[in-house]
Scaffold this active site. Structure first.
Site, PDB file in Angstrom:
ATOM      1  N   ASP A  43       0.848  -1.191   0.000  1.00 10.54           N
ATOM      2  CA  ASP A  43       0.000   0.000   0.000  1.00 10.54           C
ATOM      3  C   ASP A  43       0.885   1.243   0.000  1.00 10.54           C
ATOM      4  O   ASP A  43       1.719   1.411   0.882  1.00 10.54           O
ATOM      5  CB  ASP A  43      -0.900  -0.026   1.246  1.00 10.54           C
ATOM      6  CG  ASP A  43      -1.702   1.250   1.425  1.00 10.54           C
ATOM      7  OD1 ASP A  43      -1.960   1.934   0.415  1.00 10.54           O
ATOM      8  OD2 ASP A  43      -2.068   1.568   2.576  1.00 10.54           O
ATOM      9  N   ASP A  47      -4.312   3.823   2.493  1.00 10.39           N
ATOM     10  CA  ASP A  47      -5.726   3.493   2.703  1.00 10.39           C
ATOM     11  C   ASP A  47      -5.914   2.071   3.224  1.00 10.39           C
ATOM     12  O   ASP A  47      -7.046   1.619   3.375  1.00 10.39           O
ATOM     13  CB  ASP A  47      -6.523   3.687   1.404  1.00 10.39           C
ATOM     14  CG  ASP A  47      -6.118   2.704   0.313  1.00 10.39           C
ATOM     15  OD1 ASP A  47      -5.137   1.955   0.494  1.00 10.39           O
ATOM     16  OD2 ASP A  47      -6.803   2.693  -0.741  1.00 10.39           O
ATOM     17  N   ASP A  51      -1.916  -1.408  -3.847  1.00  7.98           N
ATOM     18  CA  ASP A  51      -2.261  -0.671  -5.062  1.00  7.98           C
ATOM     19  C   ASP A  51      -1.227  -0.918  -6.165  1.00  7.98           C
ATOM     20  O   ASP A  51      -0.206  -1.585  -5.956  1.00  7.98           O
ATOM     21  CB  ASP A  51      -2.386   0.826  -4.764  1.00  7.98           C
ATOM     22  CG  ASP A  51      -1.243   1.362  -3.917  1.00  7.98           C
ATOM     23  OD1 ASP A  51      -0.082   1.133  -4.294  1.00  7.98           O
ATOM     24  OD2 ASP A  51      -1.517   2.002  -2.880  1.00  7.98           O
ATOM     25  N   GLU A 287      -7.833 -21.316 -15.064  1.00  7.26           N
ATOM     26  CA  GLU A 287      -8.280 -22.046 -13.879  1.00  7.26           C
ATOM     27  C   GLU A 287      -9.371 -23.026 -14.275  1.00  7.26           C
ATOM     28  O   GLU A 287     -10.359 -22.661 -14.897  1.00  7.26           O
ATOM     29  CB  GLU A 287      -8.806 -21.076 -12.826  1.00  7.26           C
ATOM     30  CG  GLU A 287      -9.262 -21.778 -11.558  1.00  7.26           C
ATOM     31  CD  GLU A 287     -10.077 -20.877 -10.638  1.00  7.26           C
ATOM     32  OE1 GLU A 287     -10.000 -21.066  -9.419  1.00  7.26           O
ATOM     33  OE2 GLU A 287     -10.786 -19.984 -11.154  1.00  7.26           O
ATOM     34  N   HIS A 364      -4.462 -17.422  -3.884  1.00  9.61           N
ATOM     35  CA  HIS A 364      -5.403 -16.545  -3.195  1.00  9.61           C
ATOM     36  C   HIS A 364      -6.664 -17.266  -2.725  1.00  9.61           C
ATOM     37  O   HIS A 364      -7.414 -16.734  -1.909  1.00  9.61           O
ATOM     38  CB  HIS A 364      -5.809 -15.400  -4.124  1.00  9.61           C
ATOM     39  CG  HIS A 364      -6.570 -15.857  -5.323  1.00  9.61           C
ATOM     40  ND1 HIS A 364      -5.978 -16.550  -6.361  1.00  9.61           N
ATOM     41  CD2 HIS A 364      -7.881 -15.736  -5.654  1.00  9.61           C
ATOM     42  CE1 HIS A 364      -6.892 -16.838  -7.265  1.00  9.61           C
ATOM     43  NE2 HIS A 364      -8.047 -16.355  -6.870  1.00  9.61           N
ATOM     44  N   ASP A 365      -6.900 -18.484  -3.238  1.00 14.02           N
ATOM     45  CA  ASP A 365      -8.075 -19.262  -2.855  1.00 14.02           C
ATOM     46  C   ASP A 365      -7.738 -20.448  -1.955  1.00 14.02           C
ATOM     47  O   ASP A 365      -8.639 -21.147  -1.503  1.00 14.02           O
ATOM     48  CB  ASP A 365      -8.785 -19.814  -4.106  1.00 14.02           C
ATOM     49  CG  ASP A 365      -9.597 -18.768  -4.842  1.00 14.02           C
ATOM     50  OD1 ASP A 365     -10.004 -17.776  -4.207  1.00 14.02           O
ATOM     51  OD2 ASP A 365      -9.816 -18.933  -6.054  1.00 14.02           O
TER      52      ASP A 365
END
Length: 605
Positions: A43, A47, A51, A287, A364-365
């Site tokens: 970041d 925030d 990003d 995927e 990420h899963d």
């Protein structure tokens, strides 16, 4: 037997003689791909969310590590119901991540460093806020608006009391029905995932053409390909029959085989290749959600096909080894031979039929590989991280590294409402709470255990870059969108990059070794002693080179009688081990491996 264990002492030559076959390989076959989950990466504006500028700032980090391709999670405009996989505008950048100019800067700066960049995109569904869906729902009553059939709509059925109910009993991957009633359209729409993610109707030619235009738009901006989310779901059984009862007592039933790998899937992927990817030097990393077999993966990727489809697929069979009956939330114990059989089938089937594997253990899963395949014990954490790196980087295929994996990150091991940000986890937890309120109190504790072990937020916590507050992910005064985990300053990136003995340095060494020993990514795989419950041993072989990988997946010292499996270590060279000190632990008929020890030998041919 010669030995080498220092990461910086690796011989960078390979006597592989198959130069012609190497020259014919595509760039993505040789690559190590690094997945960036942008929200949790870096970041720069305070925030609490990562990003695009944060990725730009870390590009030299990738170069130092040895990365070839940067895979960026969805950066498109989105209400962020599902981490940006619910896209509301395919041609706009989500302002929480930055601007189009910053994304174009990222593309340029990545290429300046001789790396490539791929974007993560969902083409099976959009956000319900997408203009396409908003037009489609209105067009159910006013066809002149267009896009009437861009999504799947149904008036549903009537139950015995005359109430309107969904047209079938299919269960969403996020629990509940795949159908949601829309008041404006006065019909149900299909959503395999969340209610805010209606499925696009690929049977409609206009839908396909619109998506092809999107892909060309980004390729023309310079991206080098895409990770294609849930790509094997874009063709579905069109008559929507009820799924067979596999969950007695449940209103909704698993229907993966009815909405995955459907009747027109190869036709559509071949068309997509011809219309788009045949005109670019781009990669497609698709995927394969809800299940795909090795034989099916060959159909998607084989270079022997007369009509190409995809470059690579991401399959999930090896990360379902700890699930029961295909349900990720039903935990089970597993034995090492089960994992060996899965990996061996994939290695052999794709290599023998013109396909190409992807190698990964977390994303990420999925939870952290250390926590899933070995142990979270602090005593063994670094050893396990290096053992798994040895495993992943000595198999045939293209390597995918998820952010933080190279630091030996593990699951947080905690349960809290604040940690439950993921839509799938939230819905599962709500369902468990409702069941507990109905007198099934024990279900709540089982749900907590499952979330701690398998929840998708396990790998979504921010990376610890430094010893600063929040691990240097964001400014000290900001509140990160997910609480960072403090496992000690020795695990942060800054500390590890300075240490030649760290997990990070071992990953760097394995990436370097894989580039310089091509047999490790393209040679034949031969599993040895497959029924052994502690030791995983296999050969990697090309015409003039042979390597032996021996991995002890046990927290105890384990012996392996290697001559029984046709191995001769006379004149061999120990290229690398995950232990810092070498011990003479072999005899003429036995190797003795320490807890979670892994070794890579070059055998005399």
């Amino acid at each position: 037997m010669d030995s080498k264990t220092k990461c910086d002492d690796i011989d960078t030559t390979d006597d592989c003689g198959e130069i012609d076959s190497l020259d014919k390989m595509k760039w993505w076959q040789k690559a190590t791909i690094y997945q960036v989950l942008i929200q949790s990466f870096q970041d720069t504006d305070g925030d609490g969310k990562g990003d695009i500028r944060g990725i730009v700032e870390k590009l030299d980090y990738f170069v130092t590590l040895g990365i070839d391709v940067v895979w960026v999670s969805p950066i498109f405009e989105s209400p962020m119901c599902d981490m940006g996989y619910d896209i509301s505008n395919y041609r706009k950048v989500n302002p929480i991540f930055g601007t189009m100019e910053e994304l174009e800067l990222l593309i340029r700066e990545t290429h300046k460093r001789d790396m490539k960049i791929i974007l993560d995109i969902a083409l099976n569904h959009t956000s319900s806020e997408h203009e396409w869906f908003q037009t489609s729902r209105r067009a159910r009553k006013d066809p002149s608006l267009g896009k009437r059939d861009w999504y799947f709509w149904s008036p549903g059925k009537r139950d015995e009391h005359g109430n309107r109910v969904p047209p079938n009993n299919w269960e969403s991957t996020f629990t509940g029905s795949v159908w949601e009633f829309d008041e404006l359209a006065d019909e149900f729409y299909l959503h395999i995932f969340g209610k805010g993610q209606p499925d696009l109707n690929w049977d409609c030619e206009d839908v396909r053409n619109a998506l092809y235009d999107v892909l060309r738009f980004w390729l023309d901006k310079g991206v080098d390909g895409f990770r294609l989310d849930t790509m094997n779901l874009v063709s579905k059984t069109s008559d929507f029959p009820d799924a067979p009862i596999s969950k007695p007592g449940s209103e909704w039933q698993p229907a993966n085989f009815l909405f995955a790998n459907g009747p027109h899937i190869h036709e559509y992927l071949q068309e997509m290749y011809q219309e788009v990817f045949a005109h670019y030097d781009a990669m497609t990393l698709a995927e394969m959600s809800c299940g795909v077999t090795p034989a099916q993966a060959v159909e998607y990727t084989s270079r022997h096909k007369t009509r190409p489809e995809l470059c690579l697929v991401i399959q999930f069979q090896h990360v379902e080894v700890d699930s029961r009956d295909g349900d990720k939330w039903l935990l089970r114990e597993w034995e090492l031979p089960e994992l060996k059989y899965i990996i061996t089938e994939w290695q052999e089937t794709l290599a023998n039929n013109g396909g190409w594997n992807t190698l990964w253990m977390e994303n990420h899963d999925q939870p952290r590989g250390i926590s899933r395949f070995t142990t979270n014990s602090p005593r063994f954490r670094a050893l396990c991280a290096k053992l798994l790196a040895l495993w992943q980087f000595t198999l045939q295929g293209t390597n995918l590294v998820f952010q933080g994996q190279e630091l030996g990150m593990v699951n947080p091991g905690l349960f809290s409402e604040e940690m439950n940000q993921d839509i799938e986890t939230v819905q599962f937890w709500q369902e468990a709470c409702e069941a507990a309120g109905s007198g099934q109190a024990e279900r709540l504790e089982l749900a907590k255990k499952a979330i701690i072990q398998k929840g998708r937020d396990n790998t979504r916590v921010p990376i610890p870059w430094t010893a600063d507050p929040h691990g240097g992910f964001t400014t000290p005064g900001a509140k990160p969108w997910l609480p960072p985990c403090d496992h000690g300053h020795q695990w942060c990136q800054a500390s590890q990059q300075k240490s030649p003995e760290s997990v990070w340095s071992f990953y760097r060494a394995m990436i370097k070794m894989r580039k310089n020993y091509p047999t490790l990514y393209y040679g034949r795989y031969e599993c040895l002693d497959i029924e052994n419950t502690r030791i995983w041993a296999y050969k990697r072989r090309s015409k003039q080179t042979c390597y032996l990988v021996v991995l002890n997946f046990s927290p105890n010292a384990s012996s392996w009688m290697y001559p029984e499996h046709g191995i001769n270590l006379t004149g061999s060279k120990l290229l690398i081990s995950n232990y810092l000190t070498a011990e003479e632990t072999s005899t003429d008929d036995m190797l003795l491996l320490r807890p979670f020890e892994g070794r890579l030998y070059q055998l005399k041919v």
